[in-house]
Scaffold this active site. Structure first.
Site, PDB file in Angstrom:
ATOM      1  N   LYS A  10      -6.944   3.467  -3.071  1.00 48.64           N
ATOM      2  CA  LYS A  10      -7.293   3.570  -1.701  1.00 48.64           C
ATOM      3  C   LYS A  10      -7.357   5.090  -1.196  1.00 48.64           C
ATOM      4  CE  LYS A  10      -5.345   1.950   2.719  1.00 48.64           C
ATOM      5  NZ  LYS A  10      -4.124   1.259   3.346  1.00 48.64           N
ATOM      6  N   LYS A  16     -10.301   0.366  -1.978  1.00 48.43           N
ATOM      7  CA  LYS A  16     -10.221   0.229  -0.965  1.00 48.43           C
ATOM      8  C   LYS A  16     -10.400   1.569  -0.148  1.00 48.43           C
ATOM      9  CE  LYS A  16      -6.698  -1.341   2.758  1.00 48.43           C
ATOM     10  NZ  LYS A  16      -5.631  -1.832   3.107  1.00 48.43           N
ATOM     11  N   ASP A  75       0.697  -1.334  -0.097  1.00 45.41           N
ATOM     12  CA  ASP A  75       0.058  -0.063   0.018  1.00 45.41           C
ATOM     13  C   ASP A  75       0.845   1.047  -0.095  1.00 45.41           C
ATOM     14  OD1 ASP A  75      -1.845  -2.049   0.341  1.00 45.41           O
ATOM     15  OD2 ASP A  75      -3.124  -0.808   1.790  1.00 45.41           O
TER      16      ASP A  75
END
Length: 317
Positions: A218, A254, A155
């Site tokens: 995300k 996400k 991430d």
């Protein structure tokens, strides 16, 4: 995880012509929140679906091998056996989607999951999380080290300065380098939407991140003052849809930060189903970044599978 997004050459003409209708976005977000399509008898099943999409996360300064081990054990058995049995789901292998930790804790998580004979992937934040304000060389090295330690998902955080100043080529080049450093690991790009200023910037950053090969986009690090909100999600998933229509490549989504209740998880699933379709209702293309959400989901599953809930549990309304 979904098939890899190979990315595409940076299309500045597409990026530059983006304009987001704020009022339409806010109206759509209100509509989604007003939905209550999940009938009571199906709510427990939907909540289990949410569990399978959680990236169970610990990103604290006091993380230790011990609490990372406990996180991993919870991820492999996130819902009590008796509750799963009451739903005839005890042998269906219900787990969270992944565990998410700092780079320095990746080896601990990999070790714990291997000892438990679990193939659950370990995700690691990287690239100077949460601010991304370290040198590019350091950020790239952090990605490589996390992958070497066994992280299967990375991430990354984008450089918000580049997004805020419209330096889309520079942002694209950075994210491409992160993609290369990830190797075989899947890459989720954190936009830190609370620091991007406008919905138009959020859409543009989403596009550029996908063009550079992000497998997921995300919302947040969870450390900003504004994290996952439904209006921002509408903007990001519309970018995902437009990117898919233009390239044929499916990118995951996400939301992360501040997602704490079972009811919220149902809204997120509804949003994905209505905006992107059933294919985005699995961990291949949808993740929930959360640390405390699981406890409330488990309480609500108890509510739906038992006549009397614990005294501190209120059913979803």
């Amino acid at each position: 995880m979904s098939a890899r997004n190979p990315g595409m050459p940076l299309d500045l003409a597409w990026v530059s012509k983006v304009r987001v209708n704020t009022q339409a976005v806010l109206k759509r977000a209100q509509q989604i929140q007003g939905r209550n399509k999940n009938k009571k008898q199906w709510q427990a099943a939907w909540l289990l679906r949410a569990v399978t999409c959680i990236d169970l996360t610990t990103l604290a300064g006091d993380d230790t091998p011990g609490n990372v081990h406990r996180l991993c054990m919870k991820a492999t058995q996130p819902v009590r056996y008796d509750l799963l049995k009451s739903m005839d789901m005890q042998d269906k292998g219900v787990t969270t989607a992944a565990v998410c930790v700092y780079p320095s804790r990746v080896a601990d998580a990999v070790k714990s999951l291997k000892a438990a004979n679990s193939s659950l992937p370990v995700a690691s934040v990287a690239t100077g999380f949460p601010a991304g304000q370290t040198s590019l060389k350091t950020r790239l090295e952090e990605v490589r080290m996390a992958v070497e330690d066994g992280a299967m998902e990375i991430d990354i955080v984008i450089n918000r300065t580049l997004a805020l100043t419209g330096q889309w080529e520079a942002m694209y080049e950075e994210v491409c380098q992160f993609r290369e450093a990830c190797g075989e690991a899947h890459m989720k790009s954190i936009l830190a939407i609370g620091e991007l200023g406008t919905y138009t910037n959020v859409y543009k950053a989403s596009l550029v991140a996908m063009m550079a090969g992000s497998d997921f986009i995300k919302t947040s690090t969870g450390k900003e003052s504004v994290n996952a909100t439904y209006p921002v999600a509408i903007v990001m998933v519309r970018a995902i849809r437009d990117y898919f229509l233009k390239t044929g490549h499916k990118v995951g989504f996400k939301p992360a930060g501040g997602i704490r209740t079972a009811k919220e998880s149902l809204v997120w699933l509804t949003l994905m189903k209505e905006e992107l379709g059933d294919e985005w209702l699995s961990p291949r293309l949808f993740r929930l970044g959360a640390s405390s959400l699981l406890a409330d989901i488990e309480r609500q599953v108890y509510t739906h599978t038992h006549t009397h809930a614990p005294s501190n549990t209120r059913p979803i309304t």
